[in-house]
Design a protein around this motif. Structure first.
Motif, PDB file in Angstrom:
ATOM      1  N   LYS A   9      42.508  40.366  33.110  1.00 50.88           N
ATOM      2  CA  LYS A   9      41.673  39.328  33.080  1.00 50.88           C
ATOM      3  C   LYS A   9      42.720  38.000  33.094  1.00 50.88           C
ATOM      4  O   LYS A   9      42.647  36.817  33.899  1.00 50.88           O
ATOM      5  CB  LYS A   9      40.814  39.076  32.103  1.00 50.88           C
ATOM      6  CG  LYS A   9      39.900  37.904  31.928  1.00 50.88           C
ATOM      7  CD  LYS A   9      39.201  37.831  32.904  1.00 50.88           C
ATOM      8  CE  LYS A   9      38.018  36.475  32.975  1.00 50.88           C
ATOM      9  NZ  LYS A   9      37.723  36.044  33.907  1.00 50.88           N
ATOM     10  N   ILE A  10      43.864  38.104  32.383  1.00 55.76           N
ATOM     11  CA  ILE A  10      44.735  36.912  31.989  1.00 55.76           C
ATOM     12  C   ILE A  10      45.704  37.022  33.221  1.00 55.76           C
ATOM     13  O   ILE A  10      45.667  35.831  33.963  1.00 55.76           O
ATOM     14  CB  ILE A  10      45.701  37.239  30.958  1.00 55.76           C
ATOM     15  CG1 ILE A  10      45.037  36.950  29.533  1.00 55.76           C
ATOM     16  CG2 ILE A  10      46.871  36.001  30.901  1.00 55.76           C
ATOM     17  CD1 ILE A  10      45.842  37.590  28.427  1.00 55.76           C
ATOM     18  N   VAL A  11      45.709  37.895  34.107  1.00 53.52           N
ATOM     19  CA  VAL A  11      46.623  38.317  35.367  1.00 53.52           C
ATOM     20  C   VAL A  11      45.920  37.256  36.437  1.00 53.52           C
ATOM     21  O   VAL A  11      46.254  36.250  37.157  1.00 53.52           O
ATOM     22  CB  VAL A  11      47.104  39.458  35.563  1.00 53.52           C
ATOM     23  CG1 VAL A  11      47.508  39.391  37.218  1.00 53.52           C
ATOM     24  CG2 VAL A  11      48.301  39.897  34.820  1.00 53.52           C
ATOM     25  N   GLU A  12      44.585  37.724  36.229  1.00 53.34           N
ATOM     26  CA  GLU A  12      43.494  37.240  37.368  1.00 53.34           C
ATOM     27  C   GLU A  12      43.384  35.483  37.187  1.00 53.34           C
ATOM     28  O   GLU A  12      43.602  34.929  38.312  1.00 53.34           O
ATOM     29  CB  GLU A  12      42.278  37.699  37.098  1.00 53.34           C
ATOM     30  CG  GLU A  12      41.155  37.512  38.146  1.00 53.34           C
ATOM     31  CD  GLU A  12      39.856  38.096  37.716  1.00 53.34           C
ATOM     32  OE1 GLU A  12      38.859  37.346  37.562  1.00 53.34           O
ATOM     33  OE2 GLU A  12      39.928  39.487  37.714  1.00 53.34           O
ATOM     34  N   ASP A  13      43.188  35.101  35.879  1.00 55.75           N
ATOM     35  CA  ASP A  13      43.164  33.861  35.429  1.00 55.75           C
ATOM     36  C   ASP A  13      44.293  32.977  35.723  1.00 55.75           C
ATOM     37  O   ASP A  13      44.145  31.747  36.201  1.00 55.75           O
ATOM     38  CB  ASP A  13      42.601  33.509  34.272  1.00 55.75           C
ATOM     39  CG  ASP A  13      41.144  34.103  33.941  1.00 55.75           C
ATOM     40  OD1 ASP A  13      40.362  34.386  35.130  1.00 55.75           O
ATOM     41  OD2 ASP A  13      40.763  34.220  32.963  1.00 55.75           O
ATOM     42  N   LYS A  18      51.810  40.681  36.008  1.00 56.14           N
ATOM     43  CA  LYS A  18      51.187  41.674  35.192  1.00 56.14           C
ATOM     44  C   LYS A  18      52.295  42.034  34.086  1.00 56.14           C
ATOM     45  O   LYS A  18      51.740  42.316  32.942  1.00 56.14           O
ATOM     46  CB  LYS A  18      50.677  42.773  35.957  1.00 56.14           C
ATOM     47  CG  LYS A  18      49.820  43.641  34.885  1.00 56.14           C
ATOM     48  CD  LYS A  18      49.126  44.711  35.839  1.00 56.14           C
ATOM     49  CE  LYS A  18      48.152  45.421  34.932  1.00 56.14           C
ATOM     50  NZ  LYS A  18      47.557  46.585  35.529  1.00 56.14           N
ATOM     51  N   LYS A  19      53.389  42.402  34.449  1.00 61.13           N
ATOM     52  CA  LYS A  19      54.360  42.976  33.441  1.00 61.13           C
ATOM     53  C   LYS A  19      54.741  41.966  32.524  1.00 61.13           C
ATOM     54  O   LYS A  19      55.029  42.034  31.133  1.00 61.13           O
ATOM     55  CB  LYS A  19      55.532  43.526  34.020  1.00 61.13           C
ATOM     56  CG  LYS A  19      56.650  42.328  34.740  1.00 61.13           C
ATOM     57  CD  LYS A  19      57.710  43.243  35.229  1.00 61.13           C
ATOM     58  CE  LYS A  19      58.699  42.188  35.855  1.00 61.13           C
ATOM     59  NZ  LYS A  19      60.048  42.588  36.104  1.00 61.13           N
ATOM     60  N   ASP A  20      54.814  40.556  32.774  1.00 54.66           N
ATOM     61  CA  ASP A  20      55.148  39.498  31.955  1.00 54.66           C
ATOM     62  C   ASP A  20      53.884  39.248  30.830  1.00 54.66           C
ATOM     63  O   ASP A  20      54.070  39.214  29.831  1.00 54.66           O
ATOM     64  CB  ASP A  20      55.375  38.077  32.541  1.00 54.66           C
ATOM     65  CG  ASP A  20      56.667  38.256  33.402  1.00 54.66           C
ATOM     66  OD1 ASP A  20      57.547  39.076  33.281  1.00 54.66           O
ATOM     67  OD2 ASP A  20      56.837  37.296  34.361  1.00 54.66           O
ATOM     68  N   VAL A  21      52.609  39.474  31.458  1.00 56.49           N
ATOM     69  CA  VAL A  21      51.532  38.975  30.783  1.00 56.49           C
ATOM     70  C   VAL A  21      51.345  40.262  29.652  1.00 56.49           C
ATOM     71  O   VAL A  21      50.994  40.139  28.458  1.00 56.49           O
ATOM     72  CB  VAL A  21      49.965  38.924  31.663  1.00 56.49           C
ATOM     73  CG1 VAL A  21      48.806  39.218  30.641  1.00 56.49           C
ATOM     74  CG2 VAL A  21      50.505  37.803  32.443  1.00 56.49           C
ATOM     75  N   ALA A  22      51.812  41.419  30.147  1.00 60.42           N
ATOM     76  CA  ALA A  22      51.718  42.768  29.197  1.00 60.42           C
ATOM     77  C   ALA A  22      52.655  42.622  28.193  1.00 60.42           C
ATOM     78  O   ALA A  22      52.306  43.023  26.890  1.00 60.42           O
ATOM     79  CB  ALA A  22      51.933  43.892  30.157  1.00 60.42           C
ATOM     80  N   ALA A  23      53.763  42.030  28.504  1.00 58.26           N
ATOM     81  CA  ALA A  23      54.876  42.103  27.473  1.00 58.26           C
ATOM     82  C   ALA A  23      54.467  40.974  26.244  1.00 58.26           C
ATOM     83  O   ALA A  23      54.618  41.091  25.270  1.00 58.26           O
ATOM     84  CB  ALA A  23      56.221  41.621  28.115  1.00 58.26           C
ATOM     85  N   THR A  24      53.875  39.973  26.797  1.00 50.89           N
ATOM     86  CA  THR A  24      53.533  38.763  25.989  1.00 50.89           C
ATOM     87  C   THR A  24      52.313  39.271  25.118  1.00 50.89           C
ATOM     88  O   THR A  24      52.636  39.110  24.007  1.00 50.89           O
ATOM     89  CB  THR A  24      53.040  37.532  26.735  1.00 50.89           C
ATOM     90  OG1 THR A  24      54.035  37.288  27.872  1.00 50.89           O
ATOM     91  CG2 THR A  24      52.483  36.408  25.884  1.00 50.89           C
TER      92      THR A  24
END
Length: 92
Positions: A9-13, A18-24
């Motif tokens: 959802k964060i990647v979409e918004d 995706k890997k940066d969002v997952a790491a965060t």
């Protein structure tokens, strides 16, 4: 909602990788775990809520099937208290 769904959802918004969002997201969760489990500190997120460490006192418990008693040592447990604005949003 799972952690993977939150990440998607964060990647979409935001359009971030995706890997940066997952790491965060993982680093955020790890920091909360570290503050609470290791440092025994509360985590305050304005507008969201408070993650706190609560102390459970030592108590005597009974095992009814074996008819024995045991002592459960004092220990810490995590707790969450939502912020007032969060509760108001849930009531809508």
């Amino acid at each position: 909602m799972t952690k993977a769904e939150i990440i998607n959802k964060i990647v979409e918004d935001t359009g971030l990788p995706k890997k940066d969002v997952a790491a965060t997201v993982e680093a955020f969760m790890e920091e909360i775990r570290n503050c609470m489990a290791v440092e025994k500190e509360n985590v305050y997120l304005r507008g969201f809520g408070t993650f706190s460490v609560k102390r459970r006192a030592q108590k005597t418990a009974r095992n009814i099937s074996k008819n024995t008693t045991m002592v459960i040592e004092a220990h810490d447990i995590p707790a969450f208290k939502p912020a007032k604005s969060f509760l108001e949003k849930m009531a809508d």
